[in-house]
Design a protein around this motif. Structure first.
Motif, PDB file in Angstrom:
ATOM      1  N   THR B 140       0.827  -1.207   0.000  1.00 14.89           N
ATOM      2  CA  THR B 140       0.000   0.000   0.000  1.00 14.89           C
ATOM      3  C   THR B 140       0.858   1.253   0.000  1.00 14.89           C
ATOM      4  OG1 THR B 140      -1.436  -1.237   1.457  1.00 14.89           O
ATOM      5  CG2 THR B 140      -1.900   1.093   1.203  1.00 14.89           C
ATOM      6  N   GLY B 166      -6.363  -3.009  -6.138  1.00 14.37           N
ATOM      7  CA  GLY B 166      -5.821  -3.709  -4.973  1.00 14.37           C
ATOM      8  C   GLY B 166      -5.626  -2.828  -3.746  1.00 14.37           C
ATOM      9  N   GLN B 167      -6.177  -1.611  -3.764  1.00 11.15           N
ATOM     10  CA  GLN B 167      -6.001  -0.720  -2.623  1.00 11.15           C
ATOM     11  C   GLN B 167      -7.237  -0.783  -1.714  1.00 11.15           C
ATOM     12  OE1 GLN B 167      -2.970   0.852  -2.326  1.00 11.15           O
ATOM     13  NE2 GLN B 167      -2.557  -0.365  -4.149  1.00 11.15           N
ATOM     14  N   ASP B 168      -7.012  -0.655  -0.398  1.00  7.46           N
ATOM     15  CA  ASP B 168      -8.151  -0.677   0.519  1.00  7.46           C
ATOM     16  C   ASP B 168      -8.805   0.703   0.578  1.00  7.46           C
ATOM     17  OD1 ASP B 168      -6.527   0.880   2.164  1.00  7.46           O
ATOM     18  OD2 ASP B 168      -5.866  -0.845   3.321  1.00  7.46           O
ATOM     19  N   ALA B 169      -9.925   0.767   1.313  1.00  6.80           N
ATOM     20  CA  ALA B 169     -10.726   1.994   1.327  1.00  6.80           C
ATOM     21  C   ALA B 169      -9.904   3.193   1.797  1.00  6.80           C
ATOM     22  CB  ALA B 169     -11.940   1.787   2.235  1.00  6.80           C
ATOM     23  N   ALA B 170      -9.071   2.995   2.811  1.00 11.12           N
ATOM     24  CA  ALA B 170      -8.298   4.115   3.349  1.00 11.12           C
ATOM     25  C   ALA B 170      -7.333   4.651   2.300  1.00 11.12           C
ATOM     26  CB  ALA B 170      -7.531   3.661   4.592  1.00 11.12           C
TER      27      ALA B 170
ATOM     28  N   ALA C  39      -8.513  -4.085   5.603  1.00 17.25           N
ATOM     29  CA  ALA C  39      -7.536  -3.187   4.991  1.00 17.25           C
ATOM     30  C   ALA C  39      -6.356  -4.002   4.460  1.00 17.25           C
ATOM     31  CB  ALA C  39      -7.051  -2.175   6.021  1.00 17.25           C
ATOM     32  N   ASN C  40      -5.542  -3.390   3.586  1.00 18.64           N
ATOM     33  CA  ASN C  40      -4.287  -4.041   3.166  1.00 18.64           C
ATOM     34  C   ASN C  40      -3.449  -4.245   4.421  1.00 18.64           C
ATOM     35  OD1 ASN C  40      -4.443  -1.833   0.427  1.00 18.64           O
ATOM     36  ND2 ASN C  40      -4.822  -4.007   0.321  1.00 18.64           N
ATOM     37  N   GLN C  91      -2.573 -12.585  -5.694  1.00 22.65           N
ATOM     38  CA  GLN C  91      -2.879 -11.328  -6.391  1.00 22.65           C
ATOM     39  C   GLN C  91      -2.194 -11.131  -7.734  1.00 22.65           C
ATOM     40  OE1 GLN C  91      -2.667  -7.958  -3.670  1.00 22.65           O
ATOM     41  NE2 GLN C  91      -3.279  -9.321  -2.036  1.00 22.65           N
ATOM     42  N   GLU C 171      -7.968 -11.800  -3.776  1.00 22.57           N
ATOM     43  CA  GLU C 171      -8.241 -10.696  -4.712  1.00 22.57           C
ATOM     44  C   GLU C 171      -8.196 -11.135  -6.179  1.00 22.57           C
ATOM     45  OE1 GLU C 171      -6.757  -6.869  -3.921  1.00 22.57           O
ATOM     46  OE2 GLU C 171      -6.530  -7.217  -1.781  1.00 22.57           O
ATOM     47  N   SER C 174      -8.971  -8.129  -9.049  1.00 24.06           N
ATOM     48  CA  SER C 174      -8.465  -6.753  -8.883  1.00 24.06           C
ATOM     49  C   SER C 174      -8.165  -6.055 -10.199  1.00 24.06           C
ATOM     50  CB  SER C 174      -7.244  -6.756  -7.977  1.00 24.06           C
ATOM     51  OG  SER C 174      -6.220  -7.545  -8.545  1.00 24.06           O
ATOM     52  N   HIS C 203     -12.307  -6.644  -2.124  1.00 24.59           N
ATOM     53  CA  HIS C 203     -12.735  -5.321  -1.671  1.00 24.59           C
ATOM     54  C   HIS C 203     -14.112  -4.956  -2.217  1.00 24.59           C
ATOM     55  CE1 HIS C 203      -8.864  -4.300   0.053  1.00 24.59           C
ATOM     56  NE2 HIS C 203      -8.245  -4.594  -1.076  1.00 24.59           N
ATOM     57  N   GLY C 242     -13.402   2.021   9.865  1.00 22.45           N
ATOM     58  CA  GLY C 242     -12.945   2.529   8.578  1.00 22.45           C
ATOM     59  C   GLY C 242     -12.934   1.517   7.443  1.00 22.45           C
ATOM     60  N   GLY C 244     -14.144  -0.292   4.061  1.00 19.94           N
ATOM     61  CA  GLY C 244     -14.847   0.161   2.874  1.00 19.94           C
ATOM     62  C   GLY C 244     -16.135  -0.622   2.717  1.00 19.94           C
TER      63      GLY C 244
END
Lengths: 259, 265, 281
Positions: B140, B166-170, C39-40, C91, C171, C174, C203, C242, C244
């Motif tokens: 990230t 491949g990125q999360d929401a944050a 999260a990642n 991935q 994933e 993606s 996600h 937090g 998504g």
């Protein structure tokens, strides 16, 4: 990116249908014969009486002659000129180049060597053009070659397109950051770090992930492996292979007896 | 600095026709998203903007420069290009050196390089991590380093190739903040993306490609409202746009605020 | 008896102190489709590796607890026995290409050759798998000539063709275009209905809500919450942490804050959102 990862040309021909091991044996036998049979014109005979007709019957004459004229001939031609000029034998000078002399003997010597090398490369070119690498490896694995070994061979053959794809991506990325890879040699040498760094790191990650990926697909499974391709073999081909081996032994014997 | 693309054709060496007559003018300071199915030609088009690919036919002008007339390393002063995979570009021992690499290549004085790098690091929330080796960061954050390394070049035009993959929401939110800041600074931002919700929320104009041609080009609202046409290139309108349609709203809505405002009426 | 049982699993990669997974307990029924979100760096990929046997067989390091699938413990099996029943994709699709094959067709056959499936059956199964993921037109191409999204489909197909009892996907969509991604979710849903157990880290919450049976939310290596997609994806706990979630959920949450949304539950799908917001108008 290239779709073409091997020399292999798909055709329906007698040559293509031969067992890969037969073709490999044939290529080796032709090379040995060309090198050891103690007759001056042997390599030329092998080339025009065996290799060229085989390329015609294999329906790959066009591809074969392209490779022979564009790739093999220039290299072998260079070798011929060098040997003709530098080989310090003979008296009869046929050509002078500054202080270098080409004599009748050195030209004859260089010609034979060049012809032998030509046979060697063209025999294997013929083999590669008519044999799918996967079929070769499947066949050798079936005959007892460890599958890890054939995986290493095949994946090494594929390294070039892979590395090419990776290297292209890296070069594109760094040029986009203003890295000058197009001008002077010095600048290009300075550009090595930014290009090699990601390539090395990428390869380390790739090796680990590749290992996981093939393991997830049963690569080290204890079960006997099968092959997608049915690889033909016959009594006739077996006899043919042993005859080729006999021919090799005979040529070597003749060479020893002759000298 | 405008981008002017005129009947751009491009074929790969194997003969695959990737672009078949693209004409597109991108004005200075625009925020454009390019969408379309896998293989539609998005990346091929983007790579023409900084000269990585040269047209087989037609022309691409970046300002007064025709891309065929200038090497990529020179075009890099005008067009920054953030690649999808950060691991294809990171090589330095620490984040600061990595981020300074671009501006140094462009020949800026040391003070300016430092200033640009610091600004880019602040923008990508990397100011605390300048000493770290990029490879000790999570994927990230490596993505953010790659972003910073292009932003530091301070180019009038920035191209992002799949920034949110491949990125999360944050991190998607972080990338959106970067896009907003670049917009505030008056830069042109062009993004190739499959993330249609991200596209709706951060870009004012959308170009939909299909099989090497422009299918739709216009204001985000106008393009993303055309569900049937977008389906041809395997794109669905954003979630809230689909919701607005279902609710029978007259106007096409593309983000949360528009939806809630429309509902109040 | 659940098909997959993860009991008190704690794991740290070699040379690290902070565990990547902490005290994971997870039961999954046969034919269930479980989505992992987080999260990642929350531990999704590590949990995928643990389910697929690569933790601890490939990645060494500190492991406590156990992973059981189909009545067998991963620690008591060899990796090659384990992978006969458990398939994994991760991935980066480029690194999943075997490197030993020249066409997509051969690439997909690779796994079947390795486990000794007879030739005629290989051909039939590869054809079926190509049809399932809709990549028949790629069969003769070189895997290296494909785009990222196409390579991802090939990686998925290469595992599906092996018919694992447990399918672990990290994933998988993606790099795919939106419709392609949705199709993968839908294909996986179908496989689960036919009895395959599926764990997928993703996600894309809209499709998770629509296609998955259960959602497991990970945070910092621990399970923060798990349950039915609606329950988890609309929870305040996830919002506060937090995560998504879909635009339907967040828009409704904002509408609720402004006193517009009157329904008790928040929506996770277009249908529910349309119903709830329809009531506002």
């Amino acid at each position: 990116m290239s779709d073409r990862l091997s020399f292999h040309v798909q055709r329906d021909s007698f040559l293509h249908r031969l067992n890969p091991l037969t073709k490999l044996t044939l290529a080796f036998a032709l090379v040995v014969v060309a090198f050891v049979l103690p007759f001056y014109w042997t390599p030329i005979f092998v080339l025009f009486a065996v290799i060229v007709p085989l390329s015609v019957s294999g329906k790959i004459f066009r591809e074969f002659s392209w490779a022979a004229l564009r790739l093999i001939l220039p290299a072998v031609g260079f070798l011929f000129v060098m040997q003709a000029l530098f080989q310090p034998i003979g008296e009869q000078v046929v050509f002078k180049f500054y202080f270098l002399d080409a004599t009748t003997e050195s030209v004859a010597y260089a010609f034979r060597n060049a012809a032998r090398i030509f046979v060697m490369i063209s025999a294997f070119t013929l083999f590669l053009l008519s044999t799918h690498p996967s079929e070769l490896m499947s066949d050798l694995t079936r005959r007892g070659l460890p599958s890890q070994f054939s995986y290493v061979v095949i994946s090494t053959l594929q390294i070039i397109p892979q590395m090419q794809a990776k290297a292209n991506a890296i070069i594109a990325a760094q040029r986009s950051r203003g890295l000058d890879t197009e001008s002077s040699f010095l600048k290009r040498a300075g550009a090595l770090g930014p290009l090699v760094g990601p390539l090395v790191f990428g390869s380390l990650v790739e090796v680990e992930e590749r290992a996981i990926a093939i393991e997830a697909r049963g690569f080290t499974s204890k079960r006997a492996k099968t092959s997608l391709y049915e690889i033909a073999d016959s009594k006739f081909e077996s006899v043919l292979r042993w005859s080729l081996v006999a021919l090799v032994v005979l040529s070597i014997g003749l060479n020893l007896w002759h000298s | 600095m405008n981008i002017e693309i005129k009947s751009l054709h491009f074929a790969y060496p194997d003969g695959t026709e990737a672009l078949k007559g693209i004409s597109l003018t991108i004005a200075s300071g625009e925020q454009i998203a390019i969408v379309g199915q896998n293989g539609a030609g998005k990346t091929t088009l983007a790579r023409h903007l900084n000269g990585l690919l040269k047209p087989s036919g037609g022309t691409v002008f970046v300002g007064d420069w025709e891309t065929t007339q200038h090497p990529v390393a020179k075009l890099a002063a005008r067009v920054g290009y953030v690649f999808q995979n950060p691991d294809e570009q990171l090589f330095s021992r620490d984040v600061l050196t990595e981020v300074s690499f671009g501006p140094r290549n462009l020949g800026y004085a040391k003070e300016k390089v430092d200033a640009l790098a610091q600004r880019a690091l602040a923008l990508t929330e990397l100011s605390e991590k300048t000493e770290v080796n990029p490879y000790d960061l999570s994927p990230t954050w490596r993505k953010m380093v790659a972003l910073a390394s292009i932003i530091a070049m301070d180019t009038p035009i920035v191209v992002f190739d799949e920034p949110t993959t491949g990125q999360d929401a944050a991190n998607v939110a972080r990338i959106a903040r970067v896009v907003a800041e670049l917009k505030r600074e008056g830069k042109t931002v062009i993004a190739i993306t499959h993330d249609i919700d991200f596209c709706a929320e951060n870009f004012e104009r959308v170009v939909a490609l299909s099989r090497g041609q422009i299918l739709l080009d216009g204001a985000t609202r106008d393009v993303l409202g055309q569900e049937a046409v977008l389906a041809q290139t395997y794109v669905e309108p954003p979630q809230l746009t689909r919701l607005g349609k279902r609710l029978g709203l007259k106007e096409t809505v593309v983000n949360q605020e528009e939806l809630l405002q429309a509902l109040k009426k | 008896m659940a098909f997959v049982n993860v009991r008190n699993l704690t794991y740290a990669y070699p040379l690290t102190k902070q565990p990547a997974l902490q005290d994971i307990n997870l039961q999954i029924e046969e034919g269930e489709f479980v989505a992992l979100i987080g999260a990642n760096g929350a531990g999704k990929s590590t949990l995928c590796y643990a389910l697929a046997g690569f933790v601890p067989h490939f990645f060494k390091g500190e492991l406590q607890g156990e992973v059981e699938a189909d009545g067998k413990l991963s620690s008591q099996s060899t990796l090659s026995e384990w992978t006969l029943n458990v398939g994994l994709t991760f991935q980066n699709p480029f690194n999943q290409i075997s490197g030993a094959k020249y066409t997509v067709f051969e690439e997909i056959a690779f796994g079947l050759e390795n486990i000794g499936v007879p030739r005629e059956e290989i051909k039939v199964r590869v054809e079926e798998a190509l049809a399932l993921t809709d990549i028949r037109e790629l069969a003769r191409r070189s895997p290296y000539s494909l785009s990222g999204g196409q390579q991802q489909r090939v990686a998925l197909t290469s595992i599906l063709v092996m018919r694992p009892k447990l399918l672990v996907l990290d994933e998988p969509t993606s790099q795919m275009d939106p419709v392609g991604a949705k199709e993968v979710f839908s294909a996986v849903r179908k496989l689960a209905q036919e009895g395959m157990t599926v764990v997928m880290a993703e996600h894309k919450t809209e499709w998770i809500a629509r296609f998955a049976d259960r959602v497991v939310a990970l945070k910092e290596g621990r399970i923060l919450m798990q349950g039915a997609p609606r329950e988890v994806l609309t929870s305040d706990l996830l919002f506060e942490n937090g995560f998504g979630v879909s635009r339907y959920t967040s828009a409704a949450r904002e509408a609720r804050r402004r006193g517009l949304w009157t329904k008790k539950s928040l929506p996770v799908s277009l249908d529910e959102a349309a119903e709830g917001f329809g009531a506002i108008r």
